[in-house]
Design a protein around this motif. Structure first.
Motif, PDB file in Angstrom:
ATOM      1  N   SER A  10       5.451  22.837-140.352  1.00  0.00           N
ATOM      2  CA  SER A  10       5.062  21.615-139.655  1.00  0.00           C
ATOM      3  C   SER A  10       6.148  21.179-138.665  1.00  0.00           C
ATOM      4  O   SER A  10       5.857  20.797-137.535  1.00  0.00           O
ATOM      5  CB  SER A  10       4.795  20.503-140.673  1.00  0.00           C
ATOM      6  N   ALA A  11       7.402  21.245-139.101  1.00  0.00           N
ATOM      7  CA  ALA A  11       8.518  20.878-138.223  1.00  0.00           C
ATOM      8  C   ALA A  11       8.604  21.833-137.031  1.00  0.00           C
ATOM      9  O   ALA A  11       8.840  21.402-135.899  1.00  0.00           O
ATOM     10  CB  ALA A  11       9.825  20.880-139.004  1.00  0.00           C
ATOM     11  N   LEU A  12       8.412  23.118-137.275  1.00  0.00           N
ATOM     12  CA  LEU A  12       8.461  24.085-136.172  1.00  0.00           C
ATOM     13  C   LEU A  12       7.315  23.869-135.192  1.00  0.00           C
ATOM     14  O   LEU A  12       7.502  23.975-133.977  1.00  0.00           O
ATOM     15  CB  LEU A  12       8.434  25.518-136.718  1.00  0.00           C
ATOM     16  N   ARG A  13       6.127  23.531-135.706  1.00  0.00           N
ATOM     17  CA  ARG A  13       5.001  23.240-134.814  1.00  0.00           C
ATOM     18  C   ARG A  13       5.286  22.003-133.958  1.00  0.00           C
ATOM     19  O   ARG A  13       5.023  21.993-132.763  1.00  0.00           O
ATOM     20  CB  ARG A  13       3.718  23.038-135.622  1.00  0.00           C
ATOM     21  N   THR A  14       5.843  20.962-134.577  1.00  0.00           N
ATOM     22  CA  THR A  14       6.191  19.755-133.825  1.00  0.00           C
ATOM     23  C   THR A  14       7.223  20.080-132.754  1.00  0.00           C
ATOM     24  O   THR A  14       7.124  19.626-131.618  1.00  0.00           O
ATOM     25  CB  THR A  14       6.735  18.659-134.770  1.00  0.00           C
ATOM     26  N   LYS A  15       8.201  20.892-133.115  1.00  0.00           N
ATOM     27  CA  LYS A  15       9.251  21.282-132.165  1.00  0.00           C
ATOM     28  C   LYS A  15       8.656  22.076-130.995  1.00  0.00           C
ATOM     29  O   LYS A  15       9.003  21.843-129.835  1.00  0.00           O
ATOM     30  CB  LYS A  15      10.308  22.098-132.902  1.00  0.00           C
ATOM     31  N   MET A  16       7.735  22.986-131.284  1.00  0.00           N
ATOM     32  CA  MET A  16       7.113  23.771-130.217  1.00  0.00           C
ATOM     33  C   MET A  16       6.264  22.879-129.318  1.00  0.00           C
ATOM     34  O   MET A  16       6.276  23.036-128.093  1.00  0.00           O
ATOM     35  CB  MET A  16       6.279  24.912-130.804  1.00  0.00           C
ATOM     36  N   GLN A  17       5.537  21.920-129.902  1.00  0.00           N
ATOM     37  CA  GLN A  17       4.743  20.987-129.095  1.00  0.00           C
ATOM     38  C   GLN A  17       5.649  20.147-128.208  1.00  0.00           C
ATOM     39  O   GLN A  17       5.316  19.881-127.055  1.00  0.00           O
ATOM     40  CB  GLN A  17       3.909  20.082-129.995  1.00  0.00           C
ATOM     41  N   TRP A  18       6.806  19.747-128.744  1.00  0.00           N
ATOM     42  CA  TRP A  18       7.756  18.971-127.943  1.00  0.00           C
ATOM     43  C   TRP A  18       8.253  19.792-126.757  1.00  0.00           C
ATOM     44  O   TRP A  18       8.340  19.290-125.634  1.00  0.00           O
ATOM     45  CB  TRP A  18       8.940  18.517-128.814  1.00  0.00           C
ATOM     46  N   ALA A 109      16.906  26.268-120.516  1.00  0.00           N
ATOM     47  CA  ALA A 109      17.321  25.972-121.895  1.00  0.00           C
ATOM     48  C   ALA A 109      16.103  25.647-122.756  1.00  0.00           C
ATOM     49  O   ALA A 109      16.020  26.081-123.916  1.00  0.00           O
ATOM     50  CB  ALA A 109      18.306  24.805-121.905  1.00  0.00           C
ATOM     51  N   ASN A 110      15.156  24.931-122.200  1.00  0.00           N
ATOM     52  CA  ASN A 110      13.935  24.590-122.925  1.00  0.00           C
ATOM     53  C   ASN A 110      13.146  25.846-123.269  1.00  0.00           C
ATOM     54  O   ASN A 110      12.621  25.982-124.378  1.00  0.00           O
ATOM     55  CB  ASN A 110      13.090  23.630-122.085  1.00  0.00           C
ATOM     56  N   GLN A 111      13.075  26.768-122.328  1.00  0.00           N
ATOM     57  CA  GLN A 111      12.358  28.026-122.547  1.00  0.00           C
ATOM     58  C   GLN A 111      13.007  28.840-123.665  1.00  0.00           C
ATOM     59  O   GLN A 111      12.313  29.392-124.526  1.00  0.00           O
ATOM     60  CB  GLN A 111      12.311  28.828-121.250  1.00  0.00           C
ATOM     61  N   MET A 112      14.333  28.906-123.674  1.00  0.00           N
ATOM     62  CA  MET A 112      15.038  29.656-124.724  1.00  0.00           C
ATOM     63  C   MET A 112      14.842  29.002-126.093  1.00  0.00           C
ATOM     64  O   MET A 112      14.631  29.694-127.092  1.00  0.00           O
ATOM     65  CB  MET A 112      16.523  29.767-124.394  1.00  0.00           C
ATOM     66  N   ASP A 113      14.901  27.671-126.145  1.00  0.00           N
ATOM     67  CA  ASP A 113      14.698  26.968-127.413  1.00  0.00           C
ATOM     68  C   ASP A 113      13.277  27.147-127.928  1.00  0.00           C
ATOM     69  O   ASP A 113      13.048  27.292-129.123  1.00  0.00           O
ATOM     70  CB  ASP A 113      15.023  25.480-127.258  1.00  0.00           C
ATOM     71  N   TYR A 114      12.307  27.145-127.025  1.00  0.00           N
ATOM     72  CA  TYR A 114      10.915  27.366-127.419  1.00  0.00           C
ATOM     73  C   TYR A 114      10.751  28.780-127.985  1.00  0.00           C
ATOM     74  O   TYR A 114      10.087  28.974-129.000  1.00  0.00           O
ATOM     75  CB  TYR A 114       9.978  27.151-126.230  1.00  0.00           C
ATOM     76  N   ALA A 115      11.364  29.756-127.333  1.00  0.00           N
ATOM     77  CA  ALA A 115      11.293  31.142-127.816  1.00  0.00           C
ATOM     78  C   ALA A 115      11.917  31.267-129.199  1.00  0.00           C
ATOM     79  O   ALA A 115      11.397  31.978-130.065  1.00  0.00           O
ATOM     80  CB  ALA A 115      11.979  32.079-126.827  1.00  0.00           C
ATOM     81  N   ALA A 116      13.023  30.561-129.434  1.00  0.00           N
ATOM     82  CA  ALA A 116      13.656  30.595-130.761  1.00  0.00           C
ATOM     83  C   ALA A 116      12.746  29.970-131.812  1.00  0.00           C
ATOM     84  O   ALA A 116      12.609  30.504-132.923  1.00  0.00           O
ATOM     85  CB  ALA A 116      14.997  29.870-130.715  1.00  0.00           C
ATOM     86  N   ALA A 117      12.101  28.852-131.480  1.00  0.00           N
ATOM     87  CA  ALA A 117      11.202  28.188-132.431  1.00  0.00           C
ATOM     88  C   ALA A 117       9.989  29.060-132.747  1.00  0.00           C
ATOM     89  O   ALA A 117       9.582  29.168-133.904  1.00  0.00           O
ATOM     90  CB  ALA A 117      10.766  26.830-131.890  1.00  0.00           C
ATOM     91  N   THR A 118       9.424  29.712-131.731  1.00  0.00           N
ATOM     92  CA  THR A 118       8.265  30.574-131.981  1.00  0.00           C
ATOM     93  C   THR A 118       8.666  31.795-132.801  1.00  0.00           C
ATOM     94  O   THR A 118       7.905  32.247-133.656  1.00  0.00           O
ATOM     95  CB  THR A 118       7.594  31.028-130.680  1.00  0.00           C
ATOM     96  N   SER A 119       9.870  32.308-132.569  1.00  0.00           N
ATOM     97  CA  SER A 119      10.355  33.432-133.358  1.00  0.00           C
ATOM     98  C   SER A 119      10.533  33.029-134.822  1.00  0.00           C
ATOM     99  O   SER A 119      10.121  33.767-135.730  1.00  0.00           O
ATOM    100  CB  SER A 119      11.678  33.931-132.779  1.00  0.00           C
ATOM    101  N   LEU A 120      11.123  31.868-135.058  1.00  0.00           N
ATOM    102  CA  LEU A 120      11.281  31.377-136.438  1.00  0.00           C
ATOM    103  C   LEU A 120       9.932  31.147-137.100  1.00  0.00           C
ATOM    104  O   LEU A 120       9.750  31.442-138.288  1.00  0.00           O
ATOM    105  CB  LEU A 120      12.084  30.076-136.446  1.00  0.00           C
ATOM    106  N   LEU A 127       7.268  36.144-143.728  1.00  0.00           N
ATOM    107  CA  LEU A 127       7.910  35.989-145.030  1.00  0.00           C
ATOM    108  C   LEU A 127       6.889  35.493-146.059  1.00  0.00           C
ATOM    109  O   LEU A 127       6.865  35.981-147.198  1.00  0.00           O
ATOM    110  CB  LEU A 127       9.084  35.032-144.933  1.00  0.00           C
ATOM    111  N   LEU A 128       6.053  34.554-145.668  1.00  0.00           N
ATOM    112  CA  LEU A 128       5.015  34.053-146.577  1.00  0.00           C
ATOM    113  C   LEU A 128       4.017  35.152-146.927  1.00  0.00           C
ATOM    114  O   LEU A 128       3.598  35.287-148.077  1.00  0.00           O
ATOM    115  CB  LEU A 128       4.291  32.861-145.967  1.00  0.00           C
ATOM    116  N   LYS A 129       3.624  35.945-145.949  1.00  0.00           N
ATOM    117  CA  LYS A 129       2.696  37.057-146.219  1.00  0.00           C
ATOM    118  C   LYS A 129       3.314  38.063-147.177  1.00  0.00           C
ATOM    119  O   LYS A 129       2.637  38.583-148.063  1.00  0.00           O
ATOM    120  CB  LYS A 129       2.312  37.746-144.900  1.00  0.00           C
ATOM    121  N   THR A 130       4.596  38.334-146.998  1.00  0.00           N
ATOM    122  CA  THR A 130       5.285  39.252-147.903  1.00  0.00           C
ATOM    123  C   THR A 130       5.331  38.667-149.311  1.00  0.00           C
ATOM    124  O   THR A 130       5.112  39.385-150.294  1.00  0.00           O
ATOM    125  CB  THR A 130       6.719  39.512-147.391  1.00  0.00           C
ATOM    126  N   ALA A 131       5.573  37.375-149.425  1.00  0.00           N
ATOM    127  CA  ALA A 131       5.671  36.740-150.730  1.00  0.00           C
ATOM    128  C   ALA A 131       4.344  36.762-151.484  1.00  0.00           C
ATOM    129  O   ALA A 131       4.332  36.877-152.711  1.00  0.00           O
ATOM    130  CB  ALA A 131       6.154  35.297-150.558  1.00  0.00           C
TER     131      ALA A 131
END
Length: 135
Positions: A10-18, A109-120, A127-131
């Motif tokens: 949820s936090a990552l989705r909010t961050k990507m929307q931001w 900088a915004n583009q790089m941060d968005y790419a990091a959030a989507t990667s995470l 990780l959830l699928k593996t679990a």
């Protein structure tokens, strides 16, 4: 429990929307770089608590049409983040305070941060699928 209920996702989705909304605001700054008396805008980065929920409410940003000849804003915007009013300190004689160099640095900088959030986000899903044994 739904995957959408997980605080990290949820936090990552909010961050990507931001980041998406910030990209829109920054692109408006660049497109108005020659508009007289235009002041650049930016968004305040959301803060999250330990459970991954956004801290503080986000006031809606609304676009204002100053002339009937302007294009009407689309109604599907995700304008739900606080606006940073402390941007644009250098003003040209025409009253415009947009610095293209600063705006392009913010865009990159915004583009790089968005790419990091989507990667995470993607790695968290894998990780959830593996679990649960689906990967």
């Amino acid at each position: 429990m739904s995957i959408n209920d997980l605080p990290v996702l949820s936090a990552l989705r909010t961050k990507m929307q931001w980041h998406q909304e910030r990209q829109r605001v920054l692109s408006e700054n660049v497109s108005n770089s020659d508009t007289p008396n235009f002041k650049p805008k930016d968004l305040v980065e959301p803060k999250f608590n330990s459970t991954g929920q956004p801290v503080g409410g986000f006031a809606a940003l609304t676009l204002t049409r100053t002339s009937a000849a302007h294009i009407a804003p689309s109604s599907g915007d995700n304008a739900s983040f606080d606006q940073n009013r402390k941007v644009g300190f250098l003003t040209r004689p025409a009253g415009n305070a947009v610095s293209l160099e600063e705006e392009m640095l913010k865009v990159s900088a915004n583009q790089m941060d968005y790419a990091a959030a989507t990667s995470l986000y993607g790695k968290s899903l894998r990780l959830l699928k593996t679990a649960i044994g689906k990967a």
